[in-house]
Write an enzyme that holds these catalytic residues in place. Structure first.
Site, PDB file in Angstrom:
ATOM      1  N   ASP A  41      -2.705   2.566  -6.204  1.00  0.00           N
ATOM      2  CA  ASP A  41      -1.609   2.551  -5.230  1.00  0.00           C
ATOM      3  C   ASP A  41      -1.614   1.328  -4.317  1.00  0.00           C
ATOM      4  O   ASP A  41      -1.071   1.356  -3.239  1.00  0.00           O
ATOM      5  CB  ASP A  41      -1.634   3.835  -4.393  1.00  0.00           C
ATOM      6  CG  ASP A  41      -2.934   4.001  -3.614  1.00  0.00           C
ATOM      7  OD1 ASP A  41      -3.866   3.214  -3.876  1.00  0.00           O
ATOM      8  OD2 ASP A  41      -3.015   4.892  -2.774  1.00  0.00           O
ATOM      9  N   GLU A  42      -2.261   0.261  -4.760  1.00  0.00           N
ATOM     10  CA  GLU A  42      -2.304  -0.944  -3.926  1.00  0.00           C
ATOM     11  C   GLU A  42      -2.196  -2.188  -4.794  1.00  0.00           C
ATOM     12  O   GLU A  42      -2.754  -2.222  -5.892  1.00  0.00           O
ATOM     13  CB  GLU A  42      -3.658  -1.055  -3.215  1.00  0.00           C
ATOM     14  CG  GLU A  42      -3.843  -0.201  -2.003  1.00  0.00           C
ATOM     15  CD  GLU A  42      -5.256  -0.374  -1.476  1.00  0.00           C
ATOM     16  OE1 GLU A  42      -5.524  -1.421  -0.872  1.00  0.00           O
ATOM     17  OE2 GLU A  42      -6.077   0.527  -1.719  1.00  0.00           O
ATOM     18  N   ASP A  48       0.869  -1.187   0.000  1.00  0.00           N
ATOM     19  CA  ASP A  48       0.000   0.000   0.000  1.00  0.00           C
ATOM     20  C   ASP A  48       0.901   1.230   0.000  1.00  0.00           C
ATOM     21  O   ASP A  48       1.667   1.457   0.933  1.00  0.00           O
ATOM     22  CB  ASP A  48      -0.872  -0.040   1.265  1.00  0.00           C
ATOM     23  CG  ASP A  48      -1.960   1.023   1.241  1.00  0.00           C
ATOM     24  OD1 ASP A  48      -1.990   1.808   0.266  1.00  0.00           O
ATOM     25  OD2 ASP A  48      -2.742   1.074   2.199  1.00  0.00           O
TER      26      ASP A  48
END
Lengths: 410, 380
Positions: free
Chosen positions: A104-105, A8
């Protein structure tokens, strides 16, 4: 064995700007929507700004009050997408089993990679190190036995942390947390659960599955399993590759309180959705509308027809849904239209000329817009709303000439 | 009113009419079944105002005896569940004011009833008799057309129904959804036809489905069809079904079917059907909407499906006359049509890659299926 990692990125949008322009480092950065519009909310705050109490989704004015010297930056989505791709490339060097979950993960399954890179915790450290040296970005990584726990773990400690969470740790580490911290529990669901006197993840874990299924249907089953740390889904590198739905929504510049205005917005949204699925050569059969009123109460309603990608069909269905689910008075703050159950575009021949005409009409409108800009041609109905008119005519996707100053026809 | 009826006859009567009772209605009397007894027969009726039914039992059948004439309306739901569970072989009904007393052996049931005066009439006597037909044949015609009707999402509601077009002593039955047409016709010998006028009605498919359920498969069971501009009635020996009709235009089916073929294929029905069904296993699961491709060569058709889930190819040998052709279709349209063809061989007429395929059982010209193709993109 704890082979699943969840990576993350920390304060991703803000960090991207800090990495690009080192002079921003160590300063409170706020990536925010246009401050002049009602959409002006904080998209990401850097950790420096978070210390002042600034949170994601807070209105700009409030953030400014809390942190007056913060630097406001307009979002640069190209930068985020490029950076995200680089992050995913780095992850792909450790295992081919990378499932991108959002910009973003991502999840990784590092089963069988021990010989090359060491155990999963070692791999987590190597990933963090690689992202820091190559991209100057930080991330939090959760290490666990399944995707759910890995995600919960990466959330436990931020920024720049590695958290190991095994199934045995669930009662000690997850159960005391408030129930809205559980993956899949949004604020409305949490409200509902609180009314049932379920306050923590532990409370939820102890509720019998049948009871939750009775209240929440299929979701109830997942709530029960997830609260107990159980998740059997696998890391799927191809997840999300095939679009499942396409949609657009808009937070309105001012609340809408008449069918006429709402129809205009729906038509504009339907046109955007139609154009997008046509561009990507899809057809869909389920149209969904989203209505959010001024108390933030949000509903979605759908209806299914035969496969289509025409603006008219999408709009007509959206309009039908609007009329059967809105009283025409309650002020609407947001409207959305989406289409799902997508298949690759096909051209089924029809006995009716209309179907053929509709297809050709949409095609030629798309071509004109592609060539001369969004404002070059539009349905006359859209002339009726000046506010929308300004928005539509003043902006163009590809900098092509646009029409300005069209007056409402009296 | 007072009568007794055999339990079997009662159950048959109720199960015949109960499908016409609306599950919900703002008019509460419609949720009931009307019982009306005259000197020698009992009539059970139900309607949802769109369609209605009357079922007749005669006392000469020995399963009914009428002591006192009269009528009442009682709840369909309760009666239907209880009649199947009654202990005795005979059931006695007696009504007094607003109550019906039902007795069977030691079993007693008391139900409130509605006044039968308020129940709508099922039959309108102003219809003139039109044609006499075999029930079995009519059922077959329904089965061979109804699948091609448009579904509820259509913008042309009349296409959810089935067209009955009677002209020049020929009964045509047609269903179409814009992408396909199913057409079946049957000539009426002059002596059978009671010199009827030509007529044209679009019957809702729900009515047609009920007819298929109720009509008999006996070789010689007849029925009479009565038609007017806004309604239609079907009358057998002991059942009368009435229905409103749908309004709107219907495409000139004979005209669209009149296409000059470029390629004619004669093929074994079940071989071809199996090949299309196999291909559809891949086609229906993918994201390509049941798309199958036919490659027609000198003496075979290659049936192909290709999706992200896999690809399948199959050859069916056949007689081919005319030009080679590559053409794509929604496989389910073919499967629906082929399932209604009992004859062992079919003829497929194609006219180019964007023209229709017309399917006829070989040697028969009163049963046609017309299917429009899917235009293939440039990557084929």
């Amino acid at each position: 064995m704890l082979p699943i990692l969840h990576v993350d990125m920390n304060a991703f949008y803000a960090s991207c700007h800090q990495a690009k322009d080192p002079s921003l480092k160590g300063k409170p950065i706020l990536v925010a929507g246009d401050p002049k519009k009602r959409t002006g909310i904080i998209l990401t705050a850097s950790y420096e700004a978070r210390r002042y109490g600034v949170k994601t989704a807070m209105p700009n004015w409030q953030a400014k009050q809390l942190c007056p010297h913060a630097i406001f930056i307009k979002p640069d989505y190209d930068l985020y997408v490029r950076t995200s791709q680089k992050v995913m490339e780095i992850l792909g060097k450790f295992t081919p089993l990378v499932e991108v979950f959002s910009i973003d993960e991502a999840w990784l399954d590092v089963t069988g990679c021990e010989g090359l890179f060491g155990d999963s915790v070692t791999i987590a450290h190597k990933i963090q190190e690689a992202i820091r040296t190559e991209l100057d970005l930080s991330c939090s990584i959760g290490v666990s036995s399944n995707k759910l726990l890995a995600k919960m773990a990466s959330d436990l400690k931020k920024p720049n942390a590695i958290t190991v969470l095994s199934a045995d740790d669930v009662p000690r580490m997850l159960w005391p947390l408030p129930v809205d911290k559980l993956f899949g529990v949004g604020s409305r669901m949490a409200e509902h659960l609180n009314l049932m006197n379920i306050k923590t993840i532990g409370d939820l874990a102890r509720v019998p599955q049948e009871l939750l299924e009775g209240v929440f249907g299929l979701n109830g089953r997942y709530l029960h399993l997830w609260a107990n740390g159980i998740d059997t889904s696998t890391v799927d590198p191809h997840a999300g590759e095939d679009a499942k739905s396409m949609g657009h929504s808009i937070t309105l510049p001012k609340d809408i309180i008449s069918y006429e205005e709402a129809e205009t917005v729906l038509l504009s949204l339907s046109e955007q959705v139609g154009r997008r699925i046509r561009r990507e050569n899809y057809m869909g059969r389920t149209v969904t509308i989203t209505l959010r009123d001024n108390t933030f109460c949000t509903i979605t309603r759908s209806a299914t027809v035969s496969y289509t990608n025409s603006t008219e069909d999408i709009y007509n269905l959206a309009k039908k849904l609007l009329y059967s689910n809105w009283d025409g008075k309650t002020p609407l703050r947001l409207l959305g239209v989406s289409i799902s159950q997508l298949v690759k575009e096909f051209e089924q021949k029809s006995l009716f000329d209309n179907d053929e005409k509709k297809r050709k009409l949409n095609k030629v409108i798309d071509q004109i817009k592609d060539k001369f800009g969004d404002g070059a041609i539009f349905r006359a109905k859209l002339l009726n709303d000046e506010e929308l008119n300004r928005r539509k005519l003043g902006k163009s996707d590809n900098n092509a000439p646009t029409l300005r100053g069209i007056k409402r026809i009296k | 009113m007072r009568f007794s009826i055999s339990k079997n006859q009662l159950i048959t009567g109720i199960s015949t009419v109960e499908k016409f009772v609306p599950s919900k209605s703002t008019v509460s009397i419609l949720t009931g079944i009307k019982f009306a007894a005259d000197t020698d027969s009992l009539r059970l009726s139900a309607t949802d105002l769109e369609m209605g039914i009357e079922y007749n039992v005669k006392s000469e059948s020995g399963e009914l005896s009428i002591q006192e004439e009269g009528s009442f309306v009682i709840s369909s739901k309760i009666l239907s569940e209880i009649s199947r569970r009654m202990p005795g072989d005979m059931v006695e009904f007696a009504s007094k004011e607003n109550t019906v007393f039902i007795t069977s052996g030691d079993f007693n049931l008391k139900l409130p009833c509605f006044d039968a005066e308020d129940f709508p009439d099922i039959s309108k006597i102003d219809l003139s008799e039109t044609i006499v037909l075999k029930q079995r044949l009519f059922k077959e015609m329904i089965k061979q057309t109804i699948f091609a009707r448009a579904d509820e999402t259509t913008s042309r509601p009349q296409l959810t129904g089935i067209l009955i077009d009677y002209k020049n002593h020929v009964l045509n039955m047609v269903a179409l959804d814009g992408f396909r047409v199913a057409w079946r016709y049957e000539e009426q010998l002059p002596e059978e036809a009671n010199n009827p006028n030509d007529f044209r009605v679009i019957v809702p498919s729900s009515t047609m489905l009920e007819i298929s359920r109720i009509f008999k498969d006996d070789e010689d069971a007849d029925f009479k069809l009565y038609a007017a501009s806004n309604r239609v009635e079907f009358k057998t020996e002991n059942v009368l079904i009435s229905s409103r009709v749908l309004e709107g235009d219907f495409i000139d089916y004979a005209k669209v079917m009149n296409v000059e073929p470029d390629t004619i294929v004669k093929v074994d029905t079940s071989d071809f059907q199996s090949a299309v069904e196999r291909a559809n296993i891949i086609a229906r699961e993918g994201n390509r909407n049941n798309l199958v491709i036919f490659n027609i060569s000198d003496d075979f058709i290659e049936v192909k499906a290709d999706t992200e889930l896999g690809s399948i190819s199959d050859k069916v040998f056949c007689d081919v006359e005319g030009e080679k052709l590559t053409i794509a279709f929604n496989a389910s349209f073919f499967i629906d049509a082929l399932r209604t063809i009992a004859l062992p061989k079919i003829q497929l007429n194609f006219s180019g890659s964007t023209g229709p395929c017309i399917i006829t059982p070989e040697g028969v010209d009163n049963h046609k299926n017309f299917i429009l193709p899917v235009k293939l993109g440039d990557n084929y």
